[in-house]
Design a protein around this motif. Sequence first.
Motif, PDB file in Angstrom:
ATOM      1  N   ASN A 139      26.624  41.209  76.296  1.00 20.40           N
ATOM      2  CA  ASN A 139      27.731  40.272  76.527  1.00 20.40           C
ATOM      3  C   ASN A 139      28.948  40.565  75.646  1.00 20.40           C
ATOM      4  O   ASN A 139      30.089  40.479  76.105  1.00 20.40           O
ATOM      5  CB  ASN A 139      27.223  38.843  76.282  1.00 20.40           C
ATOM      6  N   THR A 140      28.687  40.932  74.402  1.00 22.01           N
ATOM      7  CA  THR A 140      29.786  41.215  73.470  1.00 22.01           C
ATOM      8  C   THR A 140      30.629  42.376  74.000  1.00 22.01           C
ATOM      9  O   THR A 140      31.861  42.265  74.117  1.00 22.01           O
ATOM     10  CB  THR A 140      29.221  41.587  72.080  1.00 22.01           C
ATOM     11  N   ASN A 141      29.946  43.487  74.313  1.00 23.92           N
ATOM     12  CA  ASN A 141      30.682  44.676  74.753  1.00 23.92           C
ATOM     13  C   ASN A 141      31.380  44.437  76.085  1.00 23.92           C
ATOM     14  O   ASN A 141      32.495  44.928  76.306  1.00 23.92           O
ATOM     15  CB  ASN A 141      29.744  45.882  74.843  1.00 23.92           C
TER      16      ASN A 141
ATOM     17  N   PRO B 223      27.668  38.942  68.423  1.00 25.11           N
ATOM     18  CA  PRO B 223      26.888  37.793  68.865  1.00 25.11           C
ATOM     19  C   PRO B 223      26.495  36.950  67.652  1.00 25.11           C
ATOM     20  O   PRO B 223      26.486  37.456  66.528  1.00 25.11           O
ATOM     21  CB  PRO B 223      25.637  38.415  69.496  1.00 25.11           C
ATOM     22  N   VAL B 224      26.201  35.686  67.890  1.00 29.92           N
ATOM     23  CA  VAL B 224      25.645  34.864  66.813  1.00 29.92           C
ATOM     24  C   VAL B 224      24.191  35.276  66.628  1.00 29.92           C
ATOM     25  O   VAL B 224      23.411  35.305  67.573  1.00 29.92           O
ATOM     26  CB  VAL B 224      25.734  33.354  67.162  1.00 29.92           C
ATOM     27  N   TYR B 225      23.843  35.642  65.413  1.00 26.93           N
ATOM     28  CA  TYR B 225      22.455  35.904  65.016  1.00 26.93           C
ATOM     29  C   TYR B 225      22.159  34.946  63.864  1.00 26.93           C
ATOM     30  O   TYR B 225      22.792  35.030  62.806  1.00 26.93           O
ATOM     31  CB  TYR B 225      22.283  37.340  64.513  1.00 26.93           C
TER      32      TYR B 225
ATOM     33  N   GLY C 138      25.960  29.904  75.866  1.00 26.36           N
ATOM     34  CA  GLY C 138      25.032  29.877  77.001  1.00 26.36           C
ATOM     35  C   GLY C 138      24.740  31.243  77.591  1.00 26.36           C
ATOM     36  O   GLY C 138      24.399  31.347  78.768  1.00 26.36           O
ATOM     37  N   VAL C 139      24.887  32.302  76.784  1.00 28.11           N
ATOM     38  CA  VAL C 139      24.563  33.643  77.292  1.00 28.11           C
ATOM     39  C   VAL C 139      23.440  34.246  76.448  1.00 28.11           C
ATOM     40  O   VAL C 139      23.585  34.483  75.264  1.00 28.11           O
ATOM     41  CB  VAL C 139      25.812  34.579  77.361  1.00 28.11           C
ATOM     42  N   THR C 140      22.320  34.473  77.093  1.00 29.96           N
ATOM     43  CA  THR C 140      21.156  35.029  76.387  1.00 29.96           C
ATOM     44  C   THR C 140      20.842  36.438  76.884  1.00 29.96           C
ATOM     45  O   THR C 140      20.794  37.387  76.096  1.00 29.96           O
ATOM     46  CB  THR C 140      19.929  34.117  76.578  1.00 29.96           C
TER      47      THR C 140
HETATM   48  C1  LIG Z   1      18.020  38.274  66.082  1.00 28.72           C
HETATM   49  C2  LIG Z   1      18.730  37.337  67.003  1.00 28.72           C
HETATM   50  C3  LIG Z   1      19.181  36.123  66.508  1.00 28.72           C
HETATM   51  C4  LIG Z   1      19.871  35.236  67.343  1.00 28.72           C
HETATM   52  N1  LIG Z   1      20.313  34.053  66.816  1.00 28.72           N
HETATM   53  C5  LIG Z   1      20.981  33.184  67.600  1.00 28.72           C
HETATM   54  C6  LIG Z   1      21.478  31.939  67.074  1.00 28.72           C
HETATM   55  O1  LIG Z   1      21.322  31.627  65.900  1.00 28.72           O
HETATM   56  N2  LIG Z   1      22.133  31.119  67.927  1.00 28.72           N
HETATM   57  C7  LIG Z   1      22.328  31.420  69.252  1.00 28.72           C
HETATM   58  O2  LIG Z   1      22.927  30.609  69.968  1.00 28.72           O
HETATM   59  N3  LIG Z   1      21.911  32.612  69.773  1.00 28.72           N
HETATM   60  C8  LIG Z   1      21.243  33.488  68.986  1.00 28.72           C
HETATM   61  N4  LIG Z   1      20.807  34.693  69.502  1.00 28.72           N
HETATM   62  C9  LIG Z   1      21.131  35.047  70.899  1.00 28.72           C
HETATM   63  C10 LIG Z   1      22.348  35.976  71.034  1.00 28.72           C
HETATM   64  O3  LIG Z   1      23.467  35.475  70.334  1.00 28.72           O
HETATM   65  C11 LIG Z   1      22.718  36.132  72.526  1.00 28.72           C
HETATM   66  O4  LIG Z   1      21.628  36.667  73.244  1.00 28.72           O
HETATM   67  C12 LIG Z   1      23.947  36.991  72.742  1.00 28.72           C
HETATM   68  O5  LIG Z   1      24.375  36.866  74.073  1.00 28.72           O
HETATM   69  C13 LIG Z   1      23.693  38.456  72.431  1.00 28.72           C
HETATM   70  O6  LIG Z   1      24.881  39.191  72.630  1.00 28.72           O
HETATM   71  P1  LIG Z   1      24.841  40.698  73.200  1.00 28.72           P
HETATM   72  O7  LIG Z   1      24.363  40.617  74.635  1.00 28.72           O
HETATM   73  O8  LIG Z   1      26.227  41.187  73.107  1.00 28.72           O
HETATM   74  O9  LIG Z   1      23.933  41.475  72.332  1.00 28.72           O
HETATM   75  C14 LIG Z   1      20.103  35.577  68.708  1.00 28.72           C
HETATM   76  C15 LIG Z   1      19.625  36.817  69.198  1.00 28.72           C
HETATM   77  C16 LIG Z   1      18.956  37.679  68.367  1.00 28.72           C
HETATM   78  C17 LIG Z   1      18.450  38.997  68.910  1.00 28.72           C
END
Ligand SMILES: Cc1cc2nc3c(=O)[nH]c(=O)nc-3n(C[C@H](O)[C@H](O)[C@H](O)COP(=O)(O)O)c2cc1C
Length: 179
Positions: free
Chosen positions: A16-18, A85-87, A155-157
Amino acid sequence: MAKITGFSGSPRKSGNTNFLMEAILKKAAEKGWETDFVTLNKVDIGFCEACDACHKNGKGCVKKDDMQTMAEKMKESDVWVLGTPVYWWGPTAQMKVFTDRWYGLPRETFENKKVILVIPMADTEDKTASHVIGMYQDSCDFIGVEIADIIVAGGVTEPDAVKSKPEIIKQAEEAVGKI
Ligand SMILES: Cc1cc2nc3c(=O)[nH]c(=O)nc-3n(C[C@H](O)[C@H](O)[C@H](O)COP(=O)(O)O)c2cc1C
């Protein structure tokens, strides 16, 4: 020519970020900007170890890794798109290590720069992005860099979830009008 560079803190190539960052860069390219993109997960940037040599030796950080190339990209760009992304309520480790290393950069790296923040997350509560936003608001304020826009994609996982959120894609494209 004005230049905009994306620094992505996501390890997911087609996540999603990219996707959102590329939408911003594509729109910028249409408007005549030169664009560049860095996947922080693929470059070698070591931890800041607080040796403070950067402030004592006048030659910058003593670590010889890809941060020197990142610093050049930061300096030659007018706008940085910082995507993470939020981690665990914060930025990814890749983005945090990169940001920590700004500590050793010369002041001119930050002069007249603007930032667009891109922050996807699984949660739909805005508050979940508050620490990432606050960290960059305070950090950018400290180094004198303006935040031109902040795109939070809640809301994006799954990696392609944001593709079905046209309002967020539109918001990303419109960020280019604010730089
Ligand atoms: C290690 C890890 C920690 C995460 N922590 C959170 C969090 O604290 N809050 C949240 O809403 N989503 C969390 N997520 C979900 C990601 O923010 C979400 O899947 C995001 O869309 C990933 O972006 P990407 O597709 O660019 O990698 C987490 C995901 C991972 C893998």
